[in-house]
Design a protein around this motif. Structure first.
Motif, PDB file in Angstrom:
ATOM      1  N   HIS A 166     -80.859 -13.234  19.373  1.00  0.00           N
ATOM      2  CA  HIS A 166     -81.054 -12.358  20.529  1.00  0.00           C
ATOM      3  C   HIS A 166     -82.525 -12.125  20.829  1.00  0.00           C
ATOM      4  CE1 HIS A 166     -76.819 -10.486  19.663  1.00  0.00           C
ATOM      5  NE2 HIS A 166     -76.765 -11.735  20.053  1.00  0.00           N
ATOM      6  N   PHE A 167     -83.402 -12.496  19.904  1.00  0.00           N
ATOM      7  CA  PHE A 167     -84.833 -12.376  20.164  1.00  0.00           C
ATOM      8  C   PHE A 167     -85.362 -13.537  21.006  1.00  0.00           C
ATOM      9  CE2 PHE A 167     -84.338  -9.846  16.293  1.00  0.00           C
ATOM     10  CZ  PHE A 167     -85.003  -8.691  16.650  1.00  0.00           C
ATOM     11  N   ILE A 168     -84.479 -14.468  21.354  1.00  0.00           N
ATOM     12  CA  ILE A 168     -84.851 -15.604  22.194  1.00  0.00           C
ATOM     13  C   ILE A 168     -84.234 -15.410  23.566  1.00  0.00           C
ATOM     14  CG2 ILE A 168     -84.764 -18.110  22.467  1.00  0.00           C
ATOM     15  CD1 ILE A 168     -84.532 -18.346  19.458  1.00  0.00           C
ATOM     16  N   GLY A 169     -85.052 -15.475  24.614  1.00  0.00           N
ATOM     17  CA  GLY A 169     -84.584 -15.243  25.967  1.00  0.00           C
ATOM     18  C   GLY A 169     -83.754 -16.394  26.508  1.00  0.00           C
ATOM     19  N   ALA A 170     -83.220 -16.192  27.708  1.00  0.00           N
ATOM     20  CA  ALA A 170     -82.358 -17.200  28.327  1.00  0.00           C
ATOM     21  C   ALA A 170     -83.107 -18.503  28.604  1.00  0.00           C
ATOM     22  CB  ALA A 170     -81.769 -16.651  29.633  1.00  0.00           C
ATOM     23  N   GLU A 171     -84.410 -18.422  28.838  1.00  0.00           N
ATOM     24  CA  GLU A 171     -85.203 -19.602  29.123  1.00  0.00           C
ATOM     25  C   GLU A 171     -85.811 -20.214  27.865  1.00  0.00           C
ATOM     26  OE1 GLU A 171     -88.069 -18.493  32.002  1.00  0.00           O
ATOM     27  OE2 GLU A 171     -86.597 -18.102  33.583  1.00  0.00           O
ATOM     28  N   GLY A 172     -85.403 -19.738  26.709  1.00  0.00           N
ATOM     29  CA  GLY A 172     -85.892 -20.293  25.461  1.00  0.00           C
ATOM     30  C   GLY A 172     -87.211 -19.720  24.993  1.00  0.00           C
ATOM     31  N   VAL A 173     -87.684 -18.670  25.642  1.00  0.00           N
ATOM     32  CA  VAL A 173     -88.942 -18.032  25.253  1.00  0.00           C
ATOM     33  C   VAL A 173     -88.643 -17.005  24.172  1.00  0.00           C
ATOM     34  CG1 VAL A 173     -90.924 -16.699  26.024  1.00  0.00           C
ATOM     35  CG2 VAL A 173     -89.903 -18.411  27.533  1.00  0.00           C
ATOM     36  N   ALA A 174     -89.242 -17.173  23.012  1.00  0.00           N
ATOM     37  CA  ALA A 174     -88.962 -16.299  21.874  1.00  0.00           C
ATOM     38  C   ALA A 174     -89.933 -15.136  21.829  1.00  0.00           C
ATOM     39  CB  ALA A 174     -89.040 -17.086  20.572  1.00  0.00           C
ATOM     40  N   ASP A 175     -89.407 -13.974  21.478  1.00  0.00           N
ATOM     41  CA  ASP A 175     -90.250 -12.817  21.187  1.00  0.00           C
ATOM     42  C   ASP A 175     -90.742 -13.006  19.763  1.00  0.00           C
ATOM     43  OD1 ASP A 175     -91.529 -10.456  21.377  1.00  0.00           O
ATOM     44  OD2 ASP A 175     -89.766  -9.215  21.738  1.00  0.00           O
ATOM     45  N   LEU A 176     -91.822 -13.758  19.617  1.00  0.00           N
ATOM     46  CA  LEU A 176     -92.194 -14.344  18.345  1.00  0.00           C
ATOM     47  C   LEU A 176     -92.450 -13.315  17.249  1.00  0.00           C
ATOM     48  CD1 LEU A 176     -92.565 -17.065  17.064  1.00  0.00           C
ATOM     49  CD2 LEU A 176     -94.987 -17.019  17.708  1.00  0.00           C
ATOM     50  N   GLY A 177     -93.187 -12.261  17.546  1.00  0.00           N
ATOM     51  CA  GLY A 177     -93.516 -11.284  16.518  1.00  0.00           C
ATOM     52  C   GLY A 177     -92.289 -10.599  15.935  1.00  0.00           C
ATOM     53  N   PRO A 178     -91.461  -9.931  16.745  1.00  0.00           N
ATOM     54  CA  PRO A 178     -90.236  -9.312  16.216  1.00  0.00           C
ATOM     55  C   PRO A 178     -89.280 -10.315  15.587  1.00  0.00           C
ATOM     56  CG  PRO A 178     -90.777  -8.399  18.361  1.00  0.00           C
ATOM     57  CD  PRO A 178     -91.697  -9.563  18.147  1.00  0.00           C
ATOM     58  N   LEU A 179     -89.199 -11.524  16.158  1.00  0.00           N
ATOM     59  CA  LEU A 179     -88.324 -12.542  15.575  1.00  0.00           C
ATOM     60  C   LEU A 179     -88.780 -12.912  14.170  1.00  0.00           C
ATOM     61  CD1 LEU A 179     -86.060 -14.624  15.694  1.00  0.00           C
ATOM     62  CD2 LEU A 179     -87.640 -16.175  16.884  1.00  0.00           C
ATOM     63  N   ALA A 180     -90.082 -13.101  13.988  1.00  0.00           N
ATOM     64  CA  ALA A 180     -90.606 -13.434  12.660  1.00  0.00           C
ATOM     65  C   ALA A 180     -90.381 -12.289  11.680  1.00  0.00           C
ATOM     66  CB  ALA A 180     -92.091 -13.778  12.761  1.00  0.00           C
ATOM     67  N   ALA A 181     -90.567 -11.064  12.147  1.00  0.00           N
ATOM     68  CA  ALA A 181     -90.362  -9.907  11.269  1.00  0.00           C
ATOM     69  C   ALA A 181     -88.900  -9.800  10.845  1.00  0.00           C
ATOM     70  CB  ALA A 181     -90.807  -8.633  11.982  1.00  0.00           C
ATOM     71  N   ALA A 182     -87.984  -9.954  11.793  1.00  0.00           N
ATOM     72  CA  ALA A 182     -86.563  -9.870  11.468  1.00  0.00           C
ATOM     73  C   ALA A 182     -86.131 -11.029  10.572  1.00  0.00           C
ATOM     74  CB  ALA A 182     -85.737  -9.857  12.754  1.00  0.00           C
ATOM     75  N   ALA A 183     -86.633 -12.226  10.840  1.00  0.00           N
ATOM     76  CA  ALA A 183     -86.281 -13.379  10.015  1.00  0.00           C
ATOM     77  C   ALA A 183     -86.820 -13.221   8.596  1.00  0.00           C
ATOM     78  CB  ALA A 183     -86.834 -14.657  10.646  1.00  0.00           C
TER      79      ALA A 183
END
Length: 277
Positions: free
Chosen positions: A231-248
């Motif tokens: 869900h941290f990745i948008g419909a166009e494939g653009v990732a919310d990189l900082g929160p995604l890395a933290a959650a991962a």
């Protein structure tokens, strides 16, 4: 001597290169999790964040229900590991102690089944769960995880059972112990490291699993952690990189802890001093 020394040095270099190859993604993930937005967008990325921040972790918890998803993953992984071990243990004992043609065929089928792709089994599993009304439910997901982990758990436990000397069971029988008493008092304690290792491997597999959870769980309240990370990745494939890395990074920690426990269990001497002379 020089050839032996050179070969050993080459092995160490290859091992070091392999460790660097494995560690690079995780170290980069940690670095990204603590970087500020300007550093994440920099054209010249660095290994160590210049201005470490915890904002990515706070944003990750604000944007997605990570704790609820982690709880769902924990329930599914624990349930699958426990049930898989309970089912695989008696089956593994029979296959290891009674080496008939049927047992050999079952062992071969266990090995071959590991090569089946997930896409091949998802439709039959989906239809079965639909008839049982277990679609979009954690019990249904646990059932799928058990089916998927059972062959590997069975294959592991067969090896552990075969490592237990038959002479121990024969000695217990000579001393007057029945079959059930022998299994409970003699064989089961020696299988404890194998049961722990098998259960932990099943737990890691279920914790990290994504495909089955994505297909079978539709309600957001029941989704597991790997699905929520998407869900941290948008419909166009653009990732919310900082929160995604933290959650991962947070999602990876349980697997690392469990693997550390597995290492201790496997390296311990399972049968040290167990053989009766």
């Amino acid at each position: 001597m020089r050839t032996s020394t050179g070969g050993r040095a080459g092995q160490y270099v290859a091992l070091l290169g392999y460790l660097v190859f494995l560690a690079f993604p995780f170290l980069w993930l940690i670095s990204t999790a603590f970087k500020s937005p300007p550093e994440l967008g920099s054209l010249h990325p660095t290994w160590i964040p210049k201005d470490p921040t915890l904002d990515n972790f706070r944003q990750a918890f604000d944007e997605q229900p990570l704790l609820r998803a982690a709880g769902n993953s924990l329930l599914a992984a624990l349930g699958a590991a426990l049930i898989a071990v309970l089912i695989a243990t008696p089956l593994a004992y029979v296959m290891a102690r009674h080496r008939t043609r049927l047992a050999k065929a079952a062992t071969g089928w266990v090995v071959v089944s590991q090569a089946f792709p997930l896409v091949l089994v998802i439709i039959p599993l989906f239809l079965v769960l639909k008839n049982l009304r277990l679609i979009n439910s954690l019990p249904g997901l646990v059932m799928v995880y058990v089916v998927w982990a059972l062959p590997f758990a069975l294959w592991m436990l067969v090896g552990y059972v075969r490592a237990v000397p038959v002479e121990l069971e024969e000695a217990a029988a000579v001393d007057g112990a029945g079959r059930m008493r022998t299994l409970v008092s003699v064989t089961a304690p020696l299988l404890a490291p194998g049961l722990v290792a098998t259960g932990l491997f099943a737990f890691i597999t279920a914790w990290n699993e994504f495909f089955f959870a994505l297909v079978l769980l539709k309600t957001p309240e029941k989704q597991t952690l790997p699905v929520v990370l998407t869900h941290f990745i948008g419909a166009e494939g653009v990732a919310d990189l900082g929160p995604l890395a933290a959650a991962a990074f947070l999602a990876t920690l349980p697997s690392l802890v469990v693997f550390a426990i597995i290492q201790r269990r496997i390296t311990g001497g399972m049968l040290a001093g167990a053989v009766k002379s």
